[in-house]
Write an enzyme that holds these catalytic residues in place. Structure first.
Site, short mmCIF file in Angstrom:
data_model
loop_
_atom_site.label_atom_id
_atom_site.label_comp_id
_atom_site.label_asym_id
_atom_site.label_seq_id
_atom_site.Cartn_x
_atom_site.Cartn_y
_atom_site.Cartn_z
CE1 TYR A 33 1.19 -0.20 4.34
CE2 TYR A 33 -0.07 1.82 4.43
CZ TYR A 33 0.85 0.97 4.99
OH TYR A 33 1.42 1.28 6.18
NE ARG A 52 6.90 4.02 0.40
CZ ARG A 52 6.69 4.82 1.45
NH1 ARG A 52 7.69 5.12 2.25
NH2 ARG A 52 5.51 5.31 1.70
NE ARG A 100 -6.24 -19.32 4.39
CZ ARG A 100 -5.09 -19.77 4.87
NH1 ARG A 100 -4.61 -20.93 4.47
NH2 ARG A 100 -4.42 -19.06 5.77
CE LYS A 147 3.06 3.10 3.10
NZ LYS A 147 3.26 3.15 4.54
CD GLU A 180 10.46 1.84 9.99
OE1 GLU A 180 10.33 2.78 9.19
OE2 GLU A 180 10.40 0.64 9.65
CG LEU A 205 8.44 2.31 4.47
CD1 LEU A 205 8.28 1.12 3.53
CD2 LEU A 205 7.09 2.90 4.81
#
Ligand code: PMP
Length: 291
Positions: A33, A52, A100, A147, A180, A205
């Site tokens: 995302y 990114r 799945r 991300k 972070e 990140l």
């Protein structure tokens, strides 16, 4: 006016927006995302966020659901349909629905969801007084540069922070160095006036806000160092701050209950925020309302 979301080719009322129960995002957190801040109609750092996103998709071999050019157009259309001047735009791409099974489907149909949420950002007190952070062990996987939508450790960390009366949790690696925040990058200013933040690697990140601030600092001749710092060094720093698309740059005035510097927001934290906003050509959406 109803909120509008974009889901796989359609603009739908937010309340009715849905994806398949066997979407791999839901089953395996198999997706990525981006969050783009919209300030006074400007999509901040759009290029950086798309770059990114491209990288995150490539690292996980998730195909683009639409061409990047089309994505840009949809992002603008979602903002337009939600009539949002100040907002957070969420772009989420998963490997899509499939029976799945851990292994990838042979022919994935990636899911693209874009939502837009109006925001008035943080209260002005966050700028005037700064925010508190707590430190906690970094329990995440070893590819934090991607991300990923797998955000459970960050959700647990943020919850722990909020329960401790703090705004953010700073995650700490086994050697005592801050990696972070749960959803932000961490910075300090040394007593010598040096701006310090951890270098980009698989351990963090690489924040787009972080990258823009470092580029601005280079341009403006602000001394900075990309290196890891310990919690002890942060506690002894002149200033601390955090950056992210959603918070821009906020002064951190308490770490684990201890005041940083004189316990008030410092000049460099303020300057970093102003520099970032000036670079984007927008006024401070928090101060703009009048403090
Ligand atoms: N680190 C983490 C773990 C984050 O979730 C975020 C926010 N997405 C950031 C750093 C800051 O990145 P950006 O400046 O691109 O919002």
């Amino acid at each position: 006016m109803p909120r509008i979301a974009y889901v796989n080719g359609r603009y739908v009322p937010h309340v009715a927006a849905s994806v398949h129960i066997e979407d791999r995002g839901f089953q395996f957190a198999d997706g990525v995302y981006e969050v783009v801040t919209v300030i006074a109609g400007t999509l901040m750092d759009e290029e950086g966020h798309l770059a990114r996103l491209t990288r995150s998709l490539k690292e996980l071999s998730i195909p683009w659901p639409v061409k990047p050019r089309t994505l840009r157009m949809i992002m603008r259309e979602v903002v337009r349909r939600n009539r949002s001047a100040n907002a957070l735009l969420y772009i989420q791409i998963t490997r899509g629905p499939a029976p799945r099974d851990f292994k990838f489907p042979a022919e994935p149909t990636p899911t693209l969801v874009i939502t837009c949420r109006r925001t008035s950002f943080q209260p002005a007190s966050a700028l005037e007084k700064g925010v508190a952070v707590i430190t906690l062990p970094d329990i995440r996987w070893q590819r934090r540069d991607i991300k990923s939508i797998s955000l459970l450790p960050q959700a647990l960390g943020k919850q722990q922070a909020v329960q401790a009366g703090a705004f953010e949790g700073w995650q700490v690696d086994p050697d005592g160095f801050v990696t972070e925040g749960c959803s932000s990058n961490a910075w300090i200013v040394t007593k010598q006036g040096m701006l310090v933040t951890r270098p980009a690697s698989h351990a963090i990140l690489n924040g787009i806000t972080r990258q823009t601030i470092l580029a601005c600092a280079t341009q403006e001749g602000i001394a900075f160092e990309e290196r890891a710092f310990t919690v002890a060094e942060a506690l002894d720093a002149a200033e601390a701050l955090m950056t992210s698309a959603g918070t821009i740059a906020l002064p951190v005035t308490r770490i684990d209950g201890q005041p940083i510097g004189d316990g008030r927001p410092g000049p460099l934290a303020k300057r970093v925020r102003e520099m970032y906003l000036a670079h984007g050509g927008v006024a401070d959406p928090v101060r703009a309302g009048g403090v």
